[in-house]
Design a protein around this motif. Structure first.
Motif, mmCIF file in Angstrom:
data_model
loop_
_atom_site.group_PDB
_atom_site.id
_atom_site.type_symbol
_atom_site.label_atom_id
_atom_site.label_comp_id
_atom_site.label_asym_id
_atom_site.label_seq_id
_atom_site.Cartn_x
_atom_site.Cartn_y
_atom_site.Cartn_z
ATOM 1 N N PRO A 154 0.805 -1.226 0.000
ATOM 2 C CA PRO A 154 0.000 0.000 0.000
ATOM 3 C C PRO A 154 0.837 1.275 0.000
ATOM 4 O O PRO A 154 0.380 2.318 -0.478
ATOM 5 C CB PRO A 154 -0.836 -0.121 1.278
ATOM 6 C CG PRO A 154 -0.041 -1.032 2.167
ATOM 7 C CD PRO A 154 0.566 -2.026 1.223
ATOM 8 N N ARG A 155 2.061 1.202 0.506
ATOM 9 C CA ARG A 155 2.909 2.390 0.489
ATOM 10 C C ARG A 155 3.365 2.704 -0.926
ATOM 11 O O ARG A 155 3.442 3.868 -1.326
ATOM 12 C CB ARG A 155 4.091 2.168 1.432
ATOM 13 C CG ARG A 155 3.647 2.037 2.887
ATOM 14 C CD ARG A 155 4.652 1.348 3.764
ATOM 15 N NE ARG A 155 4.853 -0.047 3.372
ATOM 16 C CZ ARG A 155 5.569 -0.911 4.098
ATOM 17 N NH1 ARG A 155 6.116 -0.522 5.239
ATOM 18 N NH2 ARG A 155 5.717 -2.150 3.701
ATOM 19 N N ALA A 156 3.621 1.657 -1.716
ATOM 20 C CA ALA A 156 3.967 1.865 -3.122
ATOM 21 C C ALA A 156 2.767 2.392 -3.890
ATOM 22 O O ALA A 156 2.897 3.258 -4.757
ATOM 23 C CB ALA A 156 4.444 0.542 -3.734
ATOM 24 N N VAL A 157 1.586 1.872 -3.573
ATOM 25 C CA VAL A 157 0.360 2.311 -4.241
ATOM 26 C C VAL A 157 0.081 3.779 -3.924
ATOM 27 O O VAL A 157 -0.269 4.571 -4.802
ATOM 28 C CB VAL A 157 -0.827 1.421 -3.821
ATOM 29 C CG1 VAL A 157 -2.122 1.937 -4.440
ATOM 30 C CG2 VAL A 157 -0.589 -0.027 -4.240
ATOM 31 N N TRP A 177 -4.595 10.951 -5.751
ATOM 32 C CA TRP A 177 -5.160 10.820 -4.411
ATOM 33 C C TRP A 177 -4.075 11.060 -3.372
ATOM 34 O O TRP A 177 -2.900 10.758 -3.605
ATOM 35 C CB TRP A 177 -5.722 9.409 -4.188
ATOM 36 C CG TRP A 177 -7.012 9.125 -4.869
ATOM 37 C CD1 TRP A 177 -7.840 10.007 -5.501
ATOM 38 C CD2 TRP A 177 -7.642 7.842 -4.980
ATOM 39 N NE1 TRP A 177 -8.940 9.376 -5.995
ATOM 40 C CE2 TRP A 177 -8.848 8.041 -5.695
ATOM 41 C CE3 TRP A 177 -7.316 6.576 -4.549
ATOM 42 C CZ2 TRP A 177 -9.725 6.986 -5.983
ATOM 43 C CZ3 TRP A 177 -8.175 5.515 -4.836
ATOM 44 C CH2 TRP A 177 -9.366 5.730 -5.545
ATOM 45 N N GLY A 178 -4.470 11.544 -2.224
ATOM 46 C CA GLY A 178 -3.554 11.686 -1.101
ATOM 47 C C GLY A 178 -3.353 10.339 -0.421
ATOM 48 O O GLY A 178 -4.087 9.378 -0.671
ATOM 49 N N PRO A 179 -2.358 10.238 0.466
ATOM 50 C CA PRO A 179 -2.046 8.959 1.119
ATOM 51 C C PRO A 179 -3.195 8.391 1.951
ATOM 52 O O PRO A 179 -3.427 7.172 1.935
ATOM 53 C CB PRO A 179 -0.823 9.278 1.978
ATOM 54 C CG PRO A 179 -0.833 10.767 2.132
ATOM 55 C CD PRO A 179 -1.413 11.293 0.870
ATOM 56 N N ASP A 277 7.993 10.484 5.258
ATOM 57 C CA ASP A 277 7.810 9.727 6.493
ATOM 58 C C ASP A 277 6.405 9.896 7.064
ATOM 59 O O ASP A 277 5.795 8.930 7.527
ATOM 60 C CB ASP A 277 8.848 10.166 7.535
ATOM 61 C CG ASP A 277 10.263 9.716 7.187
ATOM 62 O OD1 ASP A 277 10.391 8.805 6.344
ATOM 63 O OD2 ASP A 277 11.223 10.274 7.755
ATOM 64 N N GLY A 278 5.882 11.113 7.040
ATOM 65 C CA GLY A 278 4.543 11.344 7.571
ATOM 66 C C GLY A 278 3.488 10.597 6.777
ATOM 67 O O GLY A 278 2.560 10.017 7.348
ATOM 68 N N ASP A 279 3.626 10.595 5.453
ATOM 69 C CA ASP A 279 2.681 9.877 4.598
ATOM 70 C C ASP A 279 2.776 8.377 4.831
ATOM 71 O O ASP A 279 1.768 7.672 4.835
ATOM 72 C CB ASP A 279 2.950 10.200 3.131
ATOM 73 C CG ASP A 279 2.635 11.645 2.788
ATOM 74 O OD1 ASP A 279 1.897 12.285 3.557
ATOM 75 O OD2 ASP A 279 3.132 12.140 1.754
ATOM 76 N N ALA A 285 -0.778 3.063 9.282
ATOM 77 C CA ALA A 285 -1.846 2.994 10.280
ATOM 78 C C ALA A 285 -3.177 2.566 9.675
ATOM 79 O O ALA A 285 -3.933 1.790 10.278
ATOM 80 C CB ALA A 285 -1.990 4.353 10.965
ATOM 81 N N LEU A 286 -3.469 3.053 8.467
ATOM 82 C CA LEU A 286 -4.780 2.797 7.859
ATOM 83 C C LEU A 286 -4.864 1.472 7.102
ATOM 84 O O LEU A 286 -5.964 1.069 6.712
ATOM 85 C CB LEU A 286 -5.141 3.951 6.921
ATOM 86 C CG LEU A 286 -5.368 5.316 7.598
ATOM 87 C CD1 LEU A 286 -5.628 6.389 6.546
ATOM 88 C CD2 LEU A 286 -6.531 5.233 8.583
#
Length: 301
Positions: A154-157, A177-179, A277-279, A285-286
């Protein structure tokens, strides 16, 4: 409209966009007897109404393949048909309605897809529409559907959805879209496809990372799972990390649908250094615990 719908097997690629479904569709579309159709869910708006380019490079109305499909299925493409299907889609094909997918308009809505699939004349078609809700509709309507659930970190997506990419069709930017939004959609789509499998549908899960780490092995295993191994001895269009793709007639999808010729099968891990890092923390978390279920820990891959 054709009077009798022949039995057409449907391989439905599900998952969230930017997960590698277009690449997998193009590879499977090289198998004999298999026809890749692209994102059929967008055929009505982007093909029939907007007359965007087919994967073969010509406008939808000028494509001989799609013109023949329209004539066989509906007696020709008409805006009234497209608007009707889009209206039905709004009523039936919604992720939030999956638990009550047995809508009174389900049969009519699914029939439009059944007619399109059959009108191709192919024994097996690939629909890379991705949406879990449409997969539920097709399965609930009794079609011969095998869902391939395509999963990517999901981080790559999220990183991919945040990039600015121009649409080859018209040069306009693709949706961004945002993270947080990406993470929520990633969780919703994958959870819906997991539930579909638990309800007894044929669902095979493939990780993008596994496909790119070992293309021939992963693709061969999937071809066997889909019952297509007898159609071709080996995978002559794949050689190690290189594949050769012929022309296709895909409607809508990633810009790669237009690619013809050699393609290198290599992972894109730019997110590992490009995602802030914040994203990353938001996505982590989600998307927990599904992210861990699919083997995506804190490290890349």
């Amino acid at each position: 409209m054709i009077d009798r719908v022949t039995t057409t097997r449907v391989i439905y690629l599900g998952g969230l966009g930017r997960s590698g479904t277009t690449l997998l569709e193009r590879l499977l579309g090289e198998l004999p007897g298999v026809v890749a159709l692209g994102e059929v869910v967008h055929l009505w708006e982007r093909g029939v109404l907007a007359q965007e380019l087919c994967g073969c490079g010509v406008p939808f109305p000028a494509c001989a393949f799609w013109r023949q499909v329209g004539e066989r299925a509906f007696g020709g493409w008409a805006s009234v048909t497209a608007h009707r299907v889009l209206m039905l889609r709004h009523r039936v094909d919604r992720t939030r309605r999956i638990v009550r997918i047995a809508h009174r308009d389900l049969a009519e809505y699914a029939q439009a897809y059944r007619l399109v699939y059959a009108a191709t004349g192919a024994a097996v078609v690939i629909d890379s529409s991705k949406h879990a809700s449409l997969a539920w509709c097709l399965v609930a309507s009794g079609m011969d559907v095998h869902v391939v659930h395509v999963v990517r970190d999901p981080r790559a997506v999220a990183y991919s959805w945040g990039k600015a990419v121009a649409r080859p069709e018209d040069g306009r930017p693709m949706t961004r879209w945002g993270p947080a939004r990406t993470a929520l959609h990633w969780t919703a789509q994958n959870a819906a496809l997991e539930l579909l499998a638990r309800r007894g549908a044929r669902v095979t899960t493939v990780r993008y990372e596994d496909l790119l780490a070992a293309p021939e092995r992963t693709l061969a295993a999937l071809v066997g799972e889909l019952g297509l191994a007898a159609a071709v001895p080996g995978l002559p269009f794949v050689d190690g990390r290189t594949a050769w793709l012929g022309p296709s007639h895909t409607v809508s999808g990633n810009p790669m649908r237009f690619h013809v010729g050699r393609v290198e099968l290599r992972r894109d891990d730019a997110w590992a250094t490009g995602l802030r890092d914040g994203d990353r923390r938001v996505v982590d978390a989600l998307t927990w615990p599904l992210r861990h279920r699919y083997g995506y820990t804190e490290a890349a891959g």
